[in-house]
Design a protein around this motif. Structure first.
Motif, PDB file in Angstrom:
ATOM      1  N   ILE A 118       0.825  -1.197   0.000  1.00  0.00           N
ATOM      2  CA  ILE A 118       0.000   0.000   0.000  1.00  0.00           C
ATOM      3  C   ILE A 118       0.865   1.255   0.000  1.00  0.00           C
ATOM      4  O   ILE A 118       0.652   2.177  -0.784  1.00  0.00           O
ATOM      5  CB  ILE A 118      -0.940   0.011   1.225  1.00  0.00           C
ATOM      6  CG1 ILE A 118      -1.934  -1.153   1.150  1.00  0.00           C
ATOM      7  CG2 ILE A 118      -1.696   1.341   1.324  1.00  0.00           C
ATOM      8  CD1 ILE A 118      -2.740  -1.363   2.419  1.00  0.00           C
ATOM      9  N   TYR A 119       1.876   1.264   0.854  1.00  0.00           N
ATOM     10  CA  TYR A 119       2.715   2.452   1.000  1.00  0.00           C
ATOM     11  C   TYR A 119       3.544   2.721  -0.247  1.00  0.00           C
ATOM     12  O   TYR A 119       3.765   3.880  -0.617  1.00  0.00           O
ATOM     13  CB  TYR A 119       3.632   2.289   2.214  1.00  0.00           C
ATOM     14  CG  TYR A 119       4.137   3.600   2.766  1.00  0.00           C
ATOM     15  CD1 TYR A 119       3.307   4.421   3.526  1.00  0.00           C
ATOM     16  CD2 TYR A 119       5.432   4.032   2.515  1.00  0.00           C
ATOM     17  CE1 TYR A 119       3.749   5.631   4.028  1.00  0.00           C
ATOM     18  CE2 TYR A 119       5.888   5.245   3.012  1.00  0.00           C
ATOM     19  CZ  TYR A 119       5.054   6.030   3.767  1.00  0.00           C
ATOM     20  OH  TYR A 119       5.488   7.241   4.250  1.00  0.00           O
ATOM     21  N   SER A 120       3.998   1.663  -0.915  1.00  0.00           N
ATOM     22  CA  SER A 120       4.844   1.832  -2.096  1.00  0.00           C
ATOM     23  C   SER A 120       4.109   2.512  -3.249  1.00  0.00           C
ATOM     24  O   SER A 120       4.740   3.088  -4.132  1.00  0.00           O
ATOM     25  CB  SER A 120       5.393   0.480  -2.553  1.00  0.00           C
ATOM     26  OG  SER A 120       4.338  -0.368  -2.990  1.00  0.00           O
ATOM     27  N   GLN A 121       2.781   2.447  -3.244  1.00  0.00           N
ATOM     28  CA  GLN A 121       1.999   3.091  -4.303  1.00  0.00           C
ATOM     29  C   GLN A 121       2.195   4.606  -4.318  1.00  0.00           C
ATOM     30  O   GLN A 121       2.035   5.247  -5.351  1.00  0.00           O
ATOM     31  CB  GLN A 121       0.513   2.769  -4.114  1.00  0.00           C
ATOM     32  CG  GLN A 121       0.177   1.291  -4.249  1.00  0.00           C
ATOM     33  CD  GLN A 121      -1.273   0.995  -3.905  1.00  0.00           C
ATOM     34  OE1 GLN A 121      -2.112   1.896  -3.864  1.00  0.00           O
ATOM     35  NE2 GLN A 121      -1.591  -0.259  -3.648  1.00  0.00           N
ATOM     36  N   PHE A 122       2.552   5.178  -3.171  1.00  0.00           N
ATOM     37  CA  PHE A 122       2.734   6.628  -3.087  1.00  0.00           C
ATOM     38  C   PHE A 122       4.121   7.073  -3.554  1.00  0.00           C
ATOM     39  O   PHE A 122       4.357   8.266  -3.734  1.00  0.00           O
ATOM     40  CB  PHE A 122       2.503   7.099  -1.649  1.00  0.00           C
ATOM     41  CG  PHE A 122       1.111   6.832  -1.138  1.00  0.00           C
ATOM     42  CD1 PHE A 122       0.053   7.659  -1.485  1.00  0.00           C
ATOM     43  CD2 PHE A 122       0.850   5.740  -0.326  1.00  0.00           C
ATOM     44  CE1 PHE A 122      -1.237   7.414  -1.010  1.00  0.00           C
ATOM     45  CE2 PHE A 122      -0.427   5.482   0.143  1.00  0.00           C
ATOM     46  CZ  PHE A 122      -1.468   6.325  -0.208  1.00  0.00           C
ATOM     47  N   PHE A 123       5.028   6.108  -3.748  1.00  0.00           N
ATOM     48  CA  PHE A 123       6.398   6.440  -4.144  1.00  0.00           C
ATOM     49  C   PHE A 123       6.844   5.526  -5.281  1.00  0.00           C
ATOM     50  O   PHE A 123       7.734   4.681  -5.111  1.00  0.00           O
ATOM     51  CB  PHE A 123       7.345   6.314  -2.939  1.00  0.00           C
ATOM     52  CG  PHE A 123       6.961   7.201  -1.794  1.00  0.00           C
ATOM     53  CD1 PHE A 123       7.383   8.521  -1.742  1.00  0.00           C
ATOM     54  CD2 PHE A 123       6.150   6.722  -0.771  1.00  0.00           C
ATOM     55  CE1 PHE A 123       7.015   9.339  -0.690  1.00  0.00           C
ATOM     56  CE2 PHE A 123       5.778   7.540   0.287  1.00  0.00           C
ATOM     57  CZ  PHE A 123       6.206   8.856   0.330  1.00  0.00           C
ATOM     58  N   PRO A 124       6.221   5.680  -6.456  1.00  0.00           N
ATOM     59  CA  PRO A 124       6.489   4.765  -7.579  1.00  0.00           C
ATOM     60  C   PRO A 124       7.899   4.871  -8.142  1.00  0.00           C
ATOM     61  O   PRO A 124       8.371   3.935  -8.799  1.00  0.00           O
ATOM     62  CB  PRO A 124       5.452   5.200  -8.626  1.00  0.00           C
ATOM     63  CG  PRO A 124       5.160   6.634  -8.300  1.00  0.00           C
ATOM     64  CD  PRO A 124       5.238   6.717  -6.804  1.00  0.00           C
ATOM     65  N   HIS A 125       8.590   5.976  -7.885  1.00  0.00           N
ATOM     66  CA  HIS A 125       9.929   6.162  -8.451  1.00  0.00           C
ATOM     67  C   HIS A 125      11.045   5.763  -7.489  1.00  0.00           C
ATOM     68  O   HIS A 125      12.221   5.890  -7.830  1.00  0.00           O
ATOM     69  CB  HIS A 125      10.127   7.629  -8.870  1.00  0.00           C
ATOM     70  CG  HIS A 125       9.163   8.078  -9.923  1.00  0.00           C
ATOM     71  ND1 HIS A 125       9.087   7.494 -11.166  1.00  0.00           N
ATOM     72  CD2 HIS A 125       8.207   9.048  -9.898  1.00  0.00           C
ATOM     73  CE1 HIS A 125       8.138   8.097 -11.874  1.00  0.00           C
ATOM     74  NE2 HIS A 125       7.588   9.033 -11.121  1.00  0.00           N
TER      75      HIS A 125
END
Length: 215
Positions: A76-83
């Motif tokens: 879930i958290y990784s979706q906010f930092f795709p790069h």
């Protein structure tokens, strides 16, 4: 006529309220884990009952079982930092949310932490942040712990930042942190040193107020 329309309006609102209440109770009973009563959470947090209902629906949408494990939290958290790579920072953040240290975050854990971060006092926010950095929970922050957190933040932000970050940026960040906060130069930052240094920093104090009106 106005009185009649007002009566119909009130009845409709009551029916909608009753329907919403039934739906809320139905939702709460269909998950594997049922959180504490909203009245109790309302008393323990800085959220209204309606805000808690909205938060619960969002939590349940992402975590139908009513609890979230670390792998799901990372996804879930990784979706906010795709790069970038948010996995390590999400790991530390998950541990901060997991108040019982049992490998899972319940709705209560989530909403209690969110209440502090969004609407807590300055002291409560700083205490929560200190506990995030204090990885081994020994009551102080050493350079290794700070380096782990800072490096995780830089990894999360990715390589597409501007200006481009140098490879030694995390180390320089940690050195600056300890130069400022390690008041007695003993190699660790205590909670009292952390609180004092943060309260002296206008940028930190402003950042603590950024999300106060987010809901």
């Amino acid at each position: 006529m106005g009185a009649v329309m007002g009566t119909f309006s009130l009845q409709a609102k009551q029916r909608r309220h009753s329907k919403d209440k039934v739906e809320d109770e139905l939702e709460m009973s269909t998950v594997c884990y049922r959180p504490e009563g909203l009245e109790q959470l309302e008393a323990q947090t800085n959220f209204t009952k309606r805000e808690l209902q909205v938060l619960y629906r969002g939590f349940k949408n992402e975590c139908p079982s009513g609890v979230v494990n670390e792998d799901t939290f990372k996804q879930i958290y990784s979706q906010f930092f795709p790069h970038g790579d948010a996995s390590m920072y999400a790991h530390y953040l998950f541990n901060a949310f997991d108040s019982a240290n049992n490998g899972s975050v319940k709705f209560e854990d989530f909403v209690m932490a969110l209440s502090i971060l969004l609407r807590g006092t300055v002291h409560e926010k700083l205490k929560w942040t200190f506990n995030l950095y204090d990885i081994n929970k020994d009551g102080c922050i050493n350079k290794e712990e700070m380096m782990s957190i800072v490096k995780a933040i830089y990894d999360m932000m990715g390589k597409f930042t501007y200006p481009v970050l140098k490879d030694d940026a995390p180390r320089l960040h940690v050195d600056a942190f300890f130069q400022k906060m390690d008041k007695n130069k003993d190699g660790v930052v205590t909670f009292d040193e952390f609180i004092e240094s943060c309260q002296e920093d206008e940028n930190i104090m402003r950042s603590l107020q950024l999300f106060e009106n987010v809901m």
